[in-house]
Enzyme design. Structure first.
Site: not given
Length: 692
Positions: A46, A68, A427
């Protein structure tokens, strides 16, 4: 209002909120029933939405608004979190991060997020419960009549008429914004932006300027030229949040003529209505201005509110801290000179003043140093989310264990070290940790572990990435290197295991059977090595076949000021950082033993290596072999110790660390230089280089 002055603050705070959203989403994924976490996530979303809307970044605000809506359903227990909801919200966060990154780079923070928005809308409406991603569609509410007519002048009519004759499509579009929309001008702007990507808006009512300033009720209309279909346009417009309906009418030349004939009467009526409204507003304003005291009296008293606690932090540009550090460095050199002069003159008043100056400057020094130091968790905290996504992509189970996140490092290094660590972690997950079936076959638990740890050692910070995967097999690595022409068979036969492991950092070297976007990408780890080296650091590899691999990254603190022990060897002076010193001592020459060609001494009932600064740096006119006893400095790197012999201890001092510059090559064992109080230059010893 000029918003550019707030842009830097917006970027910083947006990054903070996005990091908070990522962290809390990971917590919620582990405990999806915890509505307290949902509340925290909702508040962050918000706040971010409000900030983005205020700054005018509407794509960012619109996407956050859709997130939201979903979160609001969850916190009100109308929707339960599922895997597909987590995945969609994480994709939304990735899109938001890309937008903020674009804004940071000087862009406008725009992105095509229609697919994500469609998914969020489908979740919100209950139309999607996982499976195939829903298409970016929405059902339009029919508009029975045109809400406003658009008057065309002769030139505009000619443009539309000619476009139809040339085979283009001309549409009359009437858009209605939702009644509860708080930013109707923003929604209208998003519609215009969408349309202008695939065609040309010839005219709108109200005007574009009035729409941007929200000088309209809920609807606006426009004439539009494009090659797209009416249904496609309608779906695209309705995919924008808070658009209630959209009517798209394709015009032929006859319909266009009829509409323009009807437009004049409608515009005239609209003009009369606006004029009446404006007159009423002016009359009301004049009446109010005549009786300001009544207006003031009628105003209700504001309710008493508890004052909010003032913020205890401020954001400071890193360049200002650089200037402050440089100024203080010069002050410290002058302080050392004053201390020496006071000692030479023997003036008590001067000595007292210099002593007080030293105490004050020491306190100031501590504050200045701490200002630049940042915990490495500012980098580490983005990795749990990354590892979670990688594990899902590779169908592996990975537990990322982070330790030492509170370890502090200079801000300039923090900003640069993120990418190398990302590459090393990718990796480790891709090449290091085996698949679930391979781990079970090897008698290992299904879940692989990747340890990410940071710790101080001397004047350096070490960051280690360690996995419990398959490790590095010397022969396989060497064969790949020979095949790719990195080394010859003769050279490989003479190389130690550590030297073979270092081949991973050769330019263009990769052990991947297939190039992927997870790690390597056909580039190998040379980019990691070059970046760390450019920061004045080093990276080493330790691996046990079948058990795992450890990448150890050594980084300088890059502090401009350090505490050091000044020593003399012959005519040269050296500074050894106190943070690396265990203790100082004097040893007899006969205590130095030669074991397998290496000099060792007994220290605390254990043998440690013995080195001579004279031999390491080749100091002229001095030979410590002629001395019956010698002073030593016991230095430490992690849990390993070594003894370094010197001729004489000068004493402890606060020194300013100066770079050797680009004119001198990197000298092993030397991390920089300093200017002493008498103007002489002393080299700063790097103890970590002596312990292998």
């Amino acid at each position: 209002m000029d918003m550019n002055q707030y842009l830097s603050m917006f970027i910083d705070e947006s990054n903070d909120h996005l990091q908070s959203l990522n962290d809390n989403m990971l917590q919620l994924e582990g405990n999806p029933e915890d509505l307290g976490i949902v509340q925290v996530i909702f508040r962050s979303a918000h706040t971010l939405k409000g900030m983005a809307a205020t700054m005018g970044f509407e794509d960012l605000a619109s996407l956050t608004h859709k997130m939201e809506n979903v979160l609001d359903l969850v916190r009100n227990e109308k929707l339960k979190m599922q895997d597909y909801i987590f995945d969609t919200l994480f994709k939304s966060l990735d899109a938001l991060e890309s937008m903020v990154q674009d804004i940071t780079s000087g862009g406008e923070g725009k992105a095509d997020v229609s697919a994500i928005v469609a998914s969020l809308q489908a979740i919100e409406s209950g139309e999607w419960t996982g499976g195939e991603t829903p298409a970016a569609t929405a059902t339009a509410k029919p508009v029975e009549s045109i809400s406003s007519a658009v008057d065309l002048d002769e030139f505009q009519y000619s443009v539309l008429d000619q476009s139809i004759a040339e085979g283009h499509r001309v549409f009359y579009i009437d858009v209605l914004v939702s009644e509860d929309s708080q930013l109707k001008g923003v929604r209208a702007y998003m519609v215009f932006d969408l349309l202008e990507r695939a065609g040309e808006v010839v005219k709108s009512f109200p005007t574009v300027q009035d729409i941007e300033q929200e000088k309209f009720e809920r609807s606006f209309s426009l004439y539009y030229i494009t090659t797209k279909e009416a249904q496609e346009l309608e779906k695209s417009i309705l995919s924008i949040s808070e658009i209630e309906s959209a009517k798209v009418i394709q015009l032929d030349q006859e319909t266009l003529q009829q509409m323009t004939n009807q437009a004049a009467a409608a515009v005239e009526a609209e003009t009369v209505a606006i004029a009446t409204a404006v007159s009423q507003e002016i009359a009301t304003a004049v009446k109010t201005e005549e009786k300001p005291e009544e207006k003031q009296a009628a105003k209700p008293a504001a309710p008493t509110k508890q004052a909010a606690a003032p913020s205890r932090t401020i954001r400071v540009d890193i360049e200002r801290l650089d200037v402050l550090m440089n100024l203080f460095s010069e002050l410290l050199i002058d302080r050392s000179r004053l201390e020496q002069l006071a000692s030479e003159t023997g003036n008590n008043d001067l000595s007292d003043t210099v002593a007080h100056l030293s105490r004050v400057s020491s306190d100031l020094q501590n504050i200045v140093l701490k200002l630049r130091m940042v915990p490495v968790d500012t980098v580490f905290n983005r990795f749990p989310r990354m590892i979670r996504d990688l594990a899902k992509t590779l169908d592996k189970k990975i537990d990322l264990v982070i330790t030492g996140a509170e370890t502090e490092l200079d801000r300039t290094v923090i900003d640069e070290i993120g990418d190398p660590l990302v590459h090393l972690l990718r990796n480790a997950v891709d090449h290091g940790v085996e698949s679930i079936t391979e781990r079970i076959a090897a008698g290992k638990p299904e879940m692989g572990t990747v340890n990410l740890r940071a710790f101080h050692s001397g004047n350096h910070v070490f960051i280690e990435i360690e996995d419990d995967g398959k490790g590095i097999y010397r022969e396989k690595l060497l064969q790949t290197a020979i095949k790719r022409g990195v080394v010859t068979e003769e050279q490989g036969a003479k190389m130690s295991d550590d030297e073979v492991n270092q081949l991973l950092f050769a330019p263009g070297f990769s052990t991947a059977d297939k190039i992927s976007d997870i790690s390597g990408r056909g580039v190998g780890l040379d980019v990691v090595k070059s970046k760390i080296t450019s920061l004045g650091g080093n990276v080493t590899i330790h691996s046990t076949p079948g058990k795992g691999t450890n990448f150890s990254v050594q980084l300088p603190l890059t502090l401009s000021i350090i505490a050091a022990m000044l020593v003399r060897v012959g005519s040269e002076k050296y500074a050894i950082p106190l943070s690396s010193i265990v203790e100082t001592a004097i040893v007899q020459r006969e205590q130095v033993r030669n074991i397998h060609g290496n000099k060792m001494i007994t220290f605390r009932e254990s043998l440690i290596p013995y080195l001579s600064l004279n031999e390491v740096f080749g100091v002229p006119d001095f030979n410590d072999e002629d001395e019956s006893e010698t002073e030593i400095v016991v230095i430490r790197k992690g849990d390993r110790l070594a003894a370094v012999s010197v001729e004489e201890f000068i004493g402890q001092s606060e020194i300013v660390l100066k770079s050797m510059g680009t004119y001198l090559p990197s000298i092993e064992g030397i991390s920089g230089a300093t200017i002493l109080g008498d103007g002489q230059v002393a080299l700063i010893v790097d103890p970590n280089a002596f312990i292998k």
